[in-house]
Design a protein around this motif. Structure first.
Motif, mmCIF file in Angstrom:
data_model
loop_
_atom_site.group_PDB
_atom_site.id
_atom_site.type_symbol
_atom_site.label_atom_id
_atom_site.label_comp_id
_atom_site.label_asym_id
_atom_site.label_seq_id
_atom_site.Cartn_x
_atom_site.Cartn_y
_atom_site.Cartn_z
ATOM 1 N N ALA A 283 0.820 -1.166 -0.028
ATOM 2 C CA ALA A 283 0.059 -0.077 -0.081
ATOM 3 C C ALA A 283 1.021 1.392 0.077
ATOM 4 O O ALA A 283 2.185 1.194 -0.321
ATOM 5 N N ILE A 284 0.116 2.234 0.271
ATOM 6 C CA ILE A 284 1.062 3.557 0.324
ATOM 7 C C ILE A 284 1.392 4.119 1.790
ATOM 8 O O ILE A 284 1.228 3.152 2.539
ATOM 9 N N GLY A 285 1.282 5.514 2.095
ATOM 10 C CA GLY A 285 1.279 5.980 3.562
ATOM 11 C C GLY A 285 0.324 5.552 4.445
ATOM 12 O O GLY A 285 -0.650 5.073 4.337
ATOM 13 N N ASP A 286 0.865 5.094 5.692
ATOM 14 C CA ASP A 286 0.289 4.495 6.955
ATOM 15 C C ASP A 286 -0.947 5.250 7.088
ATOM 16 O O ASP A 286 -2.216 4.708 7.551
ATOM 17 N N GLY A 287 -1.004 6.339 7.015
ATOM 18 C CA GLY A 287 -2.357 7.103 7.021
ATOM 19 C C GLY A 287 -3.251 7.681 5.926
ATOM 20 O O GLY A 287 -4.312 8.188 6.069
ATOM 21 N N ALA A 288 -2.941 6.980 4.830
ATOM 22 C CA ALA A 288 -3.681 7.136 3.673
ATOM 23 C C ALA A 288 -5.070 6.079 4.020
ATOM 24 O O ALA A 288 -5.029 5.187 4.294
ATOM 25 N N ALA A 289 -6.086 6.829 3.268
ATOM 26 C CA ALA A 289 -7.425 6.191 3.418
ATOM 27 C C ALA A 289 -7.312 4.886 2.766
ATOM 28 O O ALA A 289 -7.953 3.900 3.300
ATOM 29 N N ILE A 290 -6.580 4.658 1.688
ATOM 30 C CA ILE A 290 -6.620 3.480 0.907
ATOM 31 C C ILE A 290 -5.788 2.230 1.878
ATOM 32 O O ILE A 290 -6.358 1.014 1.679
ATOM 33 N N THR A 291 -5.078 2.743 2.448
ATOM 34 C CA THR A 291 -4.295 1.920 3.441
ATOM 35 C C THR A 291 -5.025 1.355 4.657
ATOM 36 O O THR A 291 -5.139 0.245 4.773
ATOM 37 N N THR A 292 -5.646 2.297 5.373
ATOM 38 C CA THR A 292 -6.354 1.810 6.548
ATOM 39 C C THR A 292 -7.569 1.129 6.070
ATOM 40 O O THR A 292 -8.066 0.184 6.739
ATOM 41 N N ALA A 293 -8.428 1.526 4.906
ATOM 42 C CA ALA A 293 -9.543 0.903 4.323
ATOM 43 C C ALA A 293 -9.090 -0.818 4.018
ATOM 44 O O ALA A 293 -9.627 -1.730 4.226
#
Length: 273
Positions: free
Chosen positions: A122-132
């Motif tokens: 994924a990308i950055g830990d705080g990015a929405a796609i990562t958390t989702a």
């Protein structure tokens, strides 16, 4: 004027690098000197609530950045919907048979587990796609078989290119709009539980007090802005595939849409340097 650009990781490839130069050039045409502040969502959204910026590009609403907006958007306003139809999804390479993997739930089947790469970059830990994506592992019962790895957008893109070149089976967490959607090498997976969300508007937002203090002509011109997903994909492609700089991609789009810009700007002559 200070504009914040909300991006991922180190704000480079595949993270809408055209948006800050595009917004800057538009504001410069309106007579503003622009300072751009770049950073990940978790750094940029607090600037909105602190009133430390004039504009932010861009919040995905109502779902994509809902948590950030709920926390930091109380004293902010929506200025314009830059484009509609933005959303997150998981994909697999187009060479993975659709009768083997058509939805996220199919990733749990034993034959797929034998072939599929278990790390999902994924990308950055705080990015929405990562958390989702982390939530998707839990909701679909995949957490014991796969793991989502946060990283830079450059690593995300490099992983895609490396695994695709080898013909590996892998899961790719992604979104639209961005340039890979025009490459025709990915196939979207169904998300029957709706974990990754639905359509969003990419919204230009601003602290209400600072936006109200802008000249009326600037407020009107910003409110008229409306791009298409195709516009965004083309500018992103120009940077990530054609090798144009972000500023060149923004200038090229402005040059080719002078009539539209004239309407947004109130009919004034367009001058693009």
């Amino acid at each position: 004027m200070t504009a914040a650009w909300s991006c991922w990781a180190r704000c480079r490839s595949a993270s809408t690098p055209w948006s800050a130069p595009w917004c800057s050039r538009y504001l410069e045409r309106l007579g503003h000197a622009v300072q751009v502040r770049e950073g990940p969502h978790e750094s940029m959204f607090p600037l909105l609530s602190d009133g430390a910026i004039d504009l932010m590009v861009a919040a995905w609403l109502p779902e994509g950045h809902a948590q950030y907006w709920a926390r930091y958007g109380g004293e902010a306003c929506e200025v314009a919907s830059l484009y509609d139809g933005a959303r997150f999804f998981w994909a697999v390479p187009d060479y993975v048979p659709s009768d083997a993997v058509s939805t996220i739930a199919d990733l749990a089947s034993p034959p797929v587990l034998e072939r599929m790469t278990r790390d999902i970059q994924a990308i950055g830990d705080g990015a929405a796609i990562t958390t989702a994506s982390k939530t998707a592992l839990e909701r679909y019962g995949l957490a014991d078989s796969y793991r989502v790895l946060p990283g830079s957008s450059a690593l995300w893109l490099e992983t895609y290119r490396r695994l695709h070149a080898r013909g590996d089976w892998f899961v790719f967490p992604t979104w639209t709009p961005q340039f890979l959607n025009s490459a025709g090498t990915l196939r979207e997976l169904g998300d029957p539980l709706g974990v990754l969300g639905h359509g969003n508007r990419a919204v230009l937002v601003a602290p209400s007090i600072r936006f109200d203090a802008l000249p009326a002509r600037t407020r009107r011109a910003l409110a008229r802005v409306q791009l298409s997903l195709d516009d965004v994909n083309r500018m992103d492609w120009a940077v990530n595939v054609d090798g144009r700089s972000a500023r060149e991609a923004a200038r090229d789009w402005l040059d080719s849409n002078a009539d539209l810009l004239a309407r947004w700007l109130g009919g004034h002559e367009i001058t693009i340097d």
